[in-house]
Write a protein that holds these residues in place. Structure first.
Motif, PDB file in Angstrom:
ATOM      1  N   VAL A   1       0.841  -1.201   0.000  1.00 24.90           N
ATOM      2  CA  VAL A   1       0.000   0.000   0.000  1.00 24.90           C
ATOM      3  C   VAL A   1       0.874   1.248   0.000  1.00 24.90           C
ATOM      4  O   VAL A   1       0.608   2.214  -0.732  1.00 24.90           O
ATOM      5  N   SER A   2       1.939   1.249   0.801  1.00 27.60           N
ATOM      6  CA  SER A   2       2.847   2.399   0.833  1.00 27.60           C
ATOM      7  C   SER A   2       3.463   2.640  -0.537  1.00 27.60           C
ATOM      8  O   SER A   2       3.590   3.792  -0.993  1.00 27.60           O
ATOM      9  N   ARG A   3       3.858   1.573  -1.189  1.00 29.03           N
ATOM     10  CA  ARG A   3       4.420   1.678  -2.534  1.00 29.03           C
ATOM     11  C   ARG A   3       3.381   2.226  -3.511  1.00 29.03           C
ATOM     12  O   ARG A   3       3.668   3.109  -4.336  1.00 29.03           O
ATOM     13  N   ALA A   4       2.166   1.732  -3.386  1.00 30.56           N
ATOM     14  CA  ALA A   4       1.092   2.185  -4.268  1.00 30.56           C
ATOM     15  C   ALA A   4       0.796   3.670  -4.054  1.00 30.56           C
ATOM     16  O   ALA A   4       0.598   4.421  -5.023  1.00 30.56           O
ATOM     17  N   GLU A   5       0.755   4.097  -2.808  1.00 31.59           N
ATOM     18  CA  GLU A   5       0.478   5.503  -2.516  1.00 31.59           C
ATOM     19  C   GLU A   5       1.557   6.405  -3.115  1.00 31.59           C
ATOM     20  O   GLU A   5       1.267   7.498  -3.634  1.00 31.59           O
ATOM     21  N   LEU A   6       2.790   5.974  -3.047  1.00 28.60           N
ATOM     22  CA  LEU A   6       3.893   6.761  -3.603  1.00 28.60           C
ATOM     23  C   LEU A   6       3.733   6.902  -5.116  1.00 28.60           C
ATOM     24  O   LEU A   6       3.925   8.005  -5.660  1.00 28.60           O
ATOM     25  N   TRP A   7       3.372   5.838  -5.778  1.00 31.71           N
ATOM     26  CA  TRP A   7       3.185   5.902  -7.230  1.00 31.71           C
ATOM     27  C   TRP A   7       1.965   6.756  -7.593  1.00 31.71           C
ATOM     28  O   TRP A   7       1.976   7.475  -8.593  1.00 31.71           O
ATOM     29  N   LEU A   8       0.914   6.673  -6.777  1.00 28.77           N
ATOM     30  CA  LEU A   8      -0.300   7.448  -7.064  1.00 28.77           C
ATOM     31  C   LEU A   8      -0.050   8.955  -6.928  1.00 28.77           C
ATOM     32  O   LEU A   8      -0.733   9.756  -7.576  1.00 28.77           O
ATOM     33  N   ASP A   9       0.903   9.332  -6.113  1.00 23.53           N
ATOM     34  CA  ASP A   9       1.213  10.759  -5.956  1.00 23.53           C
ATOM     35  C   ASP A   9       1.595  11.393  -7.284  1.00 23.53           C
ATOM     36  O   ASP A   9       1.378  12.592  -7.490  1.00 23.53           O
ATOM     37  N   ALA A  10       2.147  10.595  -8.184  1.00 23.23           N
ATOM     38  CA  ALA A  10       2.552  11.110  -9.482  1.00 23.23           C
ATOM     39  C   ALA A  10       1.407  11.107 -10.494  1.00 23.23           C
ATOM     40  O   ALA A  10       1.546  11.675 -11.579  1.00 23.23           O
ATOM     41  N   ALA A  11       0.275  10.494 -10.149  1.00 23.38           N
ATOM     42  CA  ALA A  11      -0.825  10.357 -11.105  1.00 23.38           C
ATOM     43  C   ALA A  11      -2.041  11.183 -10.749  1.00 23.38           C
ATOM     44  O   ALA A  11      -2.904  11.421 -11.610  1.00 23.38           O
ATOM     45  N   THR A  12      -2.141  11.633  -9.497  1.00 23.97           N
ATOM     46  CA  THR A  12      -3.290  12.438  -9.075  1.00 23.97           C
ATOM     47  C   THR A  12      -2.886  13.320  -7.902  1.00 23.97           C
ATOM     48  O   THR A  12      -2.010  12.950  -7.105  1.00 23.97           O
TER      49      THR A  12
END
Length: 474
Positions: A102-113
C-alpha cells in the motif's frame, strides 16, 4: 404420538405451537413416519441433541421477533460462508507485506493524481474481519429491499393474497401458523443477505470492489487470502499482483476521500432505485409452493432468481442509468489513474488490467452482489467508455483538469456524454462544458439577488438619479 413428552412432538410444538397435532397428521398423511425419523436422527436416545435442536429453533424465532429480516442470522451465515475452506488469521508478516504494498502504491499514485492519500493506517483483514467491518453498510444498501422481500414472503405464507398455498400444503390455515410465519420470512431473508455478503468476502480484494467503499471511514483495506488465490492462477509475480490491487484500492479511497459528497450520492441513488423495486408475487408464490417452507436453504436460493418484477417504472429506469453511469465513471477513473501510476513500474500492468476487465465482464463479486440483492446488473461496456473519457481528458488537459470534474456531481458526464465522449471532452477542455453551465447559473442567481435588493423590487427605476440605479454590481 400426541404425547408432548416425545422428542418429535416437542420439536413440532416448538415449531407450530397449538397446531403441532395438525402438522403431525399432515406429515403422516404424506407417508412420513415421525417416530422412524426421530429414531434415525438419534434424538430419541440423545436428549442433549434434542435440546440443541430445540435451542436452535428457539433462537431463530426469538431473533426474528419484531424484525422483517433476521440480521443476527445474516451475520452468522456470512461468517459461516466466509470460513468455508478455511479463513486463516492474518499474521504480522503478511500484514507488513501488504502494508508495504500500500505504501508503494500511494507513492506511485502521488505522481498520477493530486488527490491526497488516506490518513488512516491501512487494514489487512481476514474474511471474517471483512464481514464484521462491512456488514453495517450492506444493511444500509440492501436492507430496504430485503425488508420488502421479507414482507412479500410473509404475505404469501399467511395467505393474504388469497392463496395461502404454503400453509395449506402443511394442513394449516394462515392464522394458525403464526409462529412459523414469524420466523420463516425473517430467517430466509437473513440467510439471503448473509449468503451474498459471505460469498463476496471470498472474492473481494478489499472494500471497494462494488465501486464504492463498504467502510464508513476512508481506509485502504486488503484481504490477503483472496489476493493470494487470485494471484495463484496468473503467470505474474505475486508482488506485482499485490501492488496492482493495492493501487486500485488506494485509488478508490483517494477519490472518495477527496469528494465527500460521492458516497452519499451513490447511496442515495441506490436507495431511490431500491424504493421502486416491486416483488413478483406470482414468481415468489410459485417458488414457495414448489419448495415449501420446510427447507429455508432452498427457499433462500430461490430468492436469487426471478423474484423481482422485470418491469421498471420510468423513474426507476432513469435512476438505474444514473447508477450505472456513476459507477462506470468511478471505475473508469480508477482504471486510468492506476494505469498511469503503474506504467513506469509494473511491466505486467497491461496484462493485469485486461485480466481484471475480463473478470468484471464475466461477473465479478460486485455484479453478483448487485444482481442477487437488487436485481441490478452493471455493464462493463460503460466502464470501458468512461476510462477512455478520463484518458482523453488527461491527455488533452492534464490530471488536474481531469480530477476537477469531481468537484460537484453536476459536472460529471452523463450517459449520453459517454456515448459521445469526444464532444464532452472538447467542451470540458475548451471551457464550454458543465463547469461553465454551473458558473453561469450561479452568476444568474447572484445577479437576481442583487437586483432584488434595490428599491421595492418592482424593477421601476424612474426615481433613480442620472448615475443610474444604486444596486450592487456583481
Amino acid at each position: 404420538m400426541t404425547d408432548d413428552n416425545t422428542p418429535w412432538m416437542r420439536l413440532l410444538r416448538e415449531l407450530f405451537g397449538d397446531d403441532a397435532e395438525a402438522a403431525l397428521a399432515e406429515l403422516e398423511r404424506m407417508g412420513m413416519d415421525p417416530s422412524a425419523l426421530a429414531q434415525a436422527s438419534g434424538m430419541l436416545g440423545n436428549p442433549a441433541m434434542m435440546d440443541h435442536v430445540l435451542g436452535q429453533i428457539r433462537s431463530l424465532i426469538t431473533q426474528s421477533q419484531g424484525e422483517d429480516v433476521n440480521w443476527t442470522l445474516a451475520h452468522d451465515v456470512a461468517r459461516g460462508v466466509a470460513a468455508q475452506s478455511g479463513d486463516p488469521s492474518v499474521t504480522a508478516a503478511v500484514a507488513q507485506q501488504h502494508r508495504a504494498a500500500v505504501s508503494r502504491a500511494e507513492l506511485w499514485l502521488d505522481a498520477a493524481t493530486d488527490f491526497d492519500p488516506a490518513v488512516l493506517e491501512p487494514r489487512v483483514m481476514s474474511r471474517a474481519e471483512w464481514v464484521e467491518a462491512t456488514l453495517p453498510t450492506w444493511r444500509v444498501i440492501a436492507g430496504p429491499v430485503a425488508v420488502s422481500v421479507s414482507q412479500a414472503l410473509s404475505q404469501i405464507l399467511k395467505g393474504e393474497d388469497g392463496s395461502g398455498s404454503a400453509m395449506e400444503a402443511m394442513g394449516l390455515g394462515g392464522e394458525e401458523a403464526g409462529a412459523l410465519v414469524q420466523s420463516v420470512s425473517p430467517t430466509v431473508c437473513g440467510m439471503h443477505m448473509g449468503q451474498a455478503a459471505g460469498q463476496m468476502s471470498r472474492e473481494t480484494f478489499g472494500v471497494t470492489d462494488l465501486g464504492f467503499p463498504l467502510l464508513a471511514e476512508p481506509r485502504v483495506t486488503l484481504v490477503p487470502s483472496v489476493i493470494r488465490e487470485f494471484s495463484a492462477g496468473l503467470d505474474i509475480p505475486d508482488d506485482e499482483v499485490l501492488t496492482f490491487l493495492a493501487l486500485r484500492e488506494a485509488a478508490h479511497v483517494r477519490l472518495f476521500a477527496a469528494t465527500p459528497w460521492l458516497t452519499g450520492h451513490v447511496h442515495n441513488l441506490i436507495e431511490r432505485y431500491a424504493a421502486g423495486i416491486r416483488i413478483d408475487l406470482e414468481a415468489l408464490d410459485s417458488a414457495v409452493s414448489e419448495i415449501g417452507v420446510t427447507d429455508p436453504a432452498k427457499l433462500q436460493a430461490a430468492l436469487t432468481e426471478g423474484i423481482f418484477n422485470p418491469r421498471h417504472s420510468e423513474e426507476q429506469e432513469e435512476t438505474l442509468a444514473s447508477i450505472e453511469t456513476l459507477l462506470a465513471l468511478i471505475e473508469g477513473w480508477v482504471d486510468e489513474v492506476t494505469l498511469r501510476a503503474a506504467a513506469p513500474h509494473l511491466g505486467s500492468i497491461g496484462a493485469l488490467s485486461e485480466m481484471l476487465r475480463r473478470r468484471r465482464a464475466a461477473g465479478g463479486p460486485a455484479e453478483d452482489a448487485f444482481k442477487t440483492l437488487l436485481g441490478l446488473e452493471l455493464r462493463p461496456r460503460r466502464m470501458r467508455e468512461a476510462a477512455a473519457l478520463w484518458r482523453e481528458v488527461t491527455a488533452r488537459a492534464g490530471a488536474e483538469s481531469r480530477d476537477a470534474v469531481w468537484a460537484h456531481p453536476d459536472m460529471l458526464p452523463t450517459s449520453s456524454d459517454l456515448d459521445d465522449r469526444a464532444a464532452w471532452v472538447t467542451r470540458w477542455v475548451d471551457g464550454g462544458g458543465e463547469a461553465d453551465d454551473v458558473d453561469r447559473a450561479l452568476e444568474e442567481l447572484l445577479r437576481g439577488a442583487a437586483q432584488g435588493e434595490s428599491g421595492d423590487g418592482s424593477g421601476d427605476t424612474s426615481g433613480d438619479d442620472e448615475d443610474g440605479p444604486a444596486t450592487p454590481q456583481v
